[in-house]
Design an enzyme around this catalytic site. Sequence first.
Site, PDB file in Angstrom:
ATOM      1  N   GLU A  90      43.391  36.998  57.636  1.00 38.82           N
ATOM      2  CA  GLU A  90      43.224  37.593  56.051  1.00 38.82           C
ATOM      3  C   GLU A  90      44.847  38.502  56.389  1.00 38.82           C
ATOM      4  O   GLU A  90      44.686  39.916  56.143  1.00 38.82           O
ATOM      5  CB  GLU A  90      41.477  38.529  56.090  1.00 38.82           C
ATOM      6  CG  GLU A  90      41.095  38.121  56.025  1.00 38.82           C
ATOM      7  CD  GLU A  90      39.421  38.964  55.884  1.00 38.82           C
ATOM      8  OE1 GLU A  90      40.318  40.048  55.375  1.00 38.82           O
ATOM      9  OE2 GLU A  90      38.917  38.354  56.314  1.00 38.82           O
TER      10      GLU A  90
ATOM     11  N   ASN B 232      34.942  36.330  62.602  1.00 43.58           N
ATOM     12  CA  ASN B 232      36.266  37.220  61.793  1.00 43.58           C
ATOM     13  C   ASN B 232      36.435  38.700  62.344  1.00 43.58           C
ATOM     14  O   ASN B 232      34.977  38.979  61.542  1.00 43.58           O
ATOM     15  CB  ASN B 232      35.469  36.537  60.601  1.00 43.58           C
ATOM     16  CG  ASN B 232      37.423  36.315  59.842  1.00 43.58           C
ATOM     17  OD1 ASN B 232      38.504  35.983  60.606  1.00 43.58           O
ATOM     18  ND2 ASN B 232      37.422  37.193  58.949  1.00 43.58           N
TER      19      ASN B 232
ATOM     20  N   HIS C 237      44.708  42.867  58.823  1.00 43.69           N
ATOM     21  CA  HIS C 237      45.335  43.558  57.535  1.00 43.69           C
ATOM     22  C   HIS C 237      45.961  44.783  58.593  1.00 43.69           C
ATOM     23  O   HIS C 237      45.630  45.932  58.549  1.00 43.69           O
ATOM     24  CB  HIS C 237      43.593  44.264  57.296  1.00 43.69           C
ATOM     25  CG  HIS C 237      43.214  43.078  56.306  1.00 43.69           C
ATOM     26  ND1 HIS C 237      43.657  42.548  55.030  1.00 43.69           N
ATOM     27  CD2 HIS C 237      41.879  42.613  56.399  1.00 43.69           C
ATOM     28  CE1 HIS C 237      42.623  40.927  54.688  1.00 43.69           C
ATOM     29  NE2 HIS C 237      41.546  41.704  55.549  1.00 43.69           N
TER      30      HIS C 237
HETATM   31  O1  G3I Z   1      30.879  40.976  41.010  1.00 38.92           O
HETATM   32  C1  G3I Z   1      31.674  41.484  40.573  1.00 38.92           C
HETATM   33  C2  G3I Z   1      31.742  41.041  39.154  1.00 38.92           C
HETATM   34  O2  G3I Z   1      30.413  40.982  38.063  1.00 38.92           O
HETATM   35  C3  G3I Z   1      32.959  41.928  38.260  1.00 38.92           C
HETATM   36  O3  G3I Z   1      33.202  41.229  36.745  1.00 38.92           O
HETATM   37  C4  G3I Z   1      34.532  42.256  38.595  1.00 38.92           C
HETATM   38  C5  G3I Z   1      35.198  43.495  38.243  1.00 38.92           C
HETATM   39  O4  G3I Z   1      35.635  44.751  38.586  1.00 38.92           O
HETATM   40  O5  G3I Z   1      33.470  43.004  39.846  1.00 38.92           O
HETATM   41  C6  G3I Z   1      32.914  42.049  40.982  1.00 38.92           C
HETATM   42  O6  G3I Z   1      32.702  42.494  42.707  1.00 38.92           O
HETATM   43  C7  G3I Z   1      34.030  42.534  42.908  1.00 38.92           C
HETATM   44  C8  G3I Z   1      34.281  41.566  43.596  1.00 38.92           C
HETATM   45  O7  G3I Z   1      34.931  42.055  45.277  1.00 38.92           O
HETATM   46  C9  G3I Z   1      34.858  40.210  43.396  1.00 38.92           C
HETATM   47  O8  G3I Z   1      36.048  40.903  42.569  1.00 38.92           O
HETATM   48  C10 G3I Z   1      33.656  43.685  44.069  1.00 38.92           C
HETATM   49  O9  G3I Z   1      33.297  44.682  43.718  1.00 38.92           O
HETATM   50  C11 G3I Z   1      34.655  43.816  44.831  1.00 38.92           C
HETATM   51  O10 G3I Z   1      34.616  45.226  46.090  1.00 38.92           O
HETATM   52  C12 G3I Z   1      34.541  42.788  45.654  1.00 38.92           C
HETATM   53  O11 G3I Z   1      36.027  43.282  46.823  1.00 38.92           O
HETATM   54  C13 G3I Z   1      35.665  42.347  47.709  1.00 38.92           C
HETATM   55  C14 G3I Z   1      35.698  42.817  49.021  1.00 38.92           C
HETATM   56  O12 G3I Z   1      36.105  41.892  50.211  1.00 38.92           O
HETATM   57  C15 G3I Z   1      34.558  42.951  49.270  1.00 38.92           C
HETATM   58  O13 G3I Z   1      33.874  43.648  50.578  1.00 38.92           O
HETATM   59  C16 G3I Z   1      37.710  41.462  47.748  1.00 38.92           C
HETATM   60  O14 G3I Z   1      37.876  41.028  46.346  1.00 38.92           O
HETATM   61  C17 G3I Z   1      37.473  40.914  48.778  1.00 38.92           C
HETATM   62  O15 G3I Z   1      39.106  40.136  49.267  1.00 38.92           O
HETATM   63  C18 G3I Z   1      37.356  41.279  50.482  1.00 38.92           C
HETATM   64  O16 G3I Z   1      37.348  40.274  51.388  1.00 38.92           O
HETATM   65  C19 G3I Z   1      37.238  41.037  52.727  1.00 38.92           C
HETATM   66  C20 G3I Z   1      36.673  39.884  53.069  1.00 38.92           C
HETATM   67  O17 G3I Z   1      35.824  39.512  52.941  1.00 38.92           O
HETATM   68  C21 G3I Z   1      36.682  40.535  55.082  1.00 38.92           C
HETATM   69  N1  G3I Z   1      37.243  40.774  55.647  1.00 38.92           N
HETATM   70  C22 G3I Z   1      38.291  42.107  54.824  1.00 38.92           C
HETATM   71  C23 G3I Z   1      38.379  42.097  53.052  1.00 38.92           C
HETATM   72  C24 G3I Z   1      39.024  42.571  52.723  1.00 38.92           C
HETATM   73  O18 G3I Z   1      38.128  43.471  52.535  1.00 38.92           O
END
Ligand code: G3I
Length: 320
Positions: free
Chosen positions: A238, A172, A208
């Site tokens: 996605e 992916n 995206h």
């Molecule tokens: O784990 C903590 C949690 O303990 C805390 O309460 C919360 C408060 O802000 O933050 C939490 O972590 C966040 C997590 O998402 C869960 O919400 C991280 O900071 C944040 O960086 C994380 O982002 C995710 C991101 O991947 C990480 O790289 C996004 O939700 C998610 O949509 C995104 O998805 C990715 C795919 O997996 C792969 N392709 C790209 C896509 C977009 O970046």
Amino acid sequence: MSLKSLAKKRNILIGTAVSGNALRNNADYRNLIVQEFNLITPENAMKWEVFSPKRNTFAFDDADLIVDFARNNNQKVHGHTLVWDKQIPDWLKRGNFSKKEFHTILEKYINRVVDRFKGKIIAWDVINEALGDCNDDYDGDSFWYKNLGIDYIETAFNLAHSTDKNALLFYNDWGIEDINVKSNFIYKMLENLLIKGVPVHGVGFQMHIGPNFSPNIKNMRDNIDRFSDLGLKVWITEMDVRITDSRCTKEEFEIKQPEIYKAILSAIVEQGKVDAITFWGLDDSHSWITYSLDKNDSPLLFDKDLKPKSAYYAVADALR
Ligand code: G3I
């Protein structure tokens, strides 16, 4: 008619990424997901830091919640993601392990996780985003590459397949919808893996996109053709269409966004080779662009009040 009824007529699975928290706490969110989609991808609940926050400890709560929800509502689940450079727990990231120990850790993890959900997951994103910033080679700085060498990719596919023979196994990535340096590299990489007999079954085009970075329709279809000709499934995994980083105003975007959704998805539906399309979040209050990139955007099909936007009707039209 719902998106899932329209998609069913085309033999397409139509999905959304879901948040365990929202599913647990918001009945309107749950109802809309049931009404519109027949495929769901846990947005974060199946990532390493969530599954194994401490060494030798596993936490499946959110993943179980999502998988049970899907099964109760006749929805399929797309597992995301087994091996990625991001969202790796501290014990692993900072651990001082030998190459052999890293291999054993990866092996135990994949076996445990894939086995836990065996028969309940239609597809796994086995490897997510393995390329470096220049998009024309592997990311030599990535955690898994550094610790295991490039063989980590085929190792992961082999391990996943040995545990669940029926799950479809995907590579992916983002920015590979068009024919470009990155998709050329991944095409070669997947072709080589297939020649070696590695069990790869599909490629996920994340999609995206935005007004300034959407694939050229003809090239996208040629790209889908060439990956399909390798015998791979091509899924849109996605999708979202963002305003951020585009040059248009909010007003222009409101016209452009549905046009982009419609143009891309009509071309894909008409081509008839993609059999699953997933949007990366249900509504504009649940988008990584807002909460990860910290940008005020509105990239999805439903607004913050869960009302369908023009983008939703554009997708429905494309499916129709
Ligand atoms: O784990 C903590 C949690 O303990 C805390 O309460 C919360 C408060 O802000 O933050 C939490 O972590 C966040 C997590 O998402 C869960 O919400 C991280 O900071 C944040 O960086 C994380 O982002 C995710 C991101 O991947 C990480 O790289 C996004 O939700 C998610 O949509 C995104 O998805 C990715 C795919 O997996 C792969 N392709 C790209 C896509 C977009 O970046």
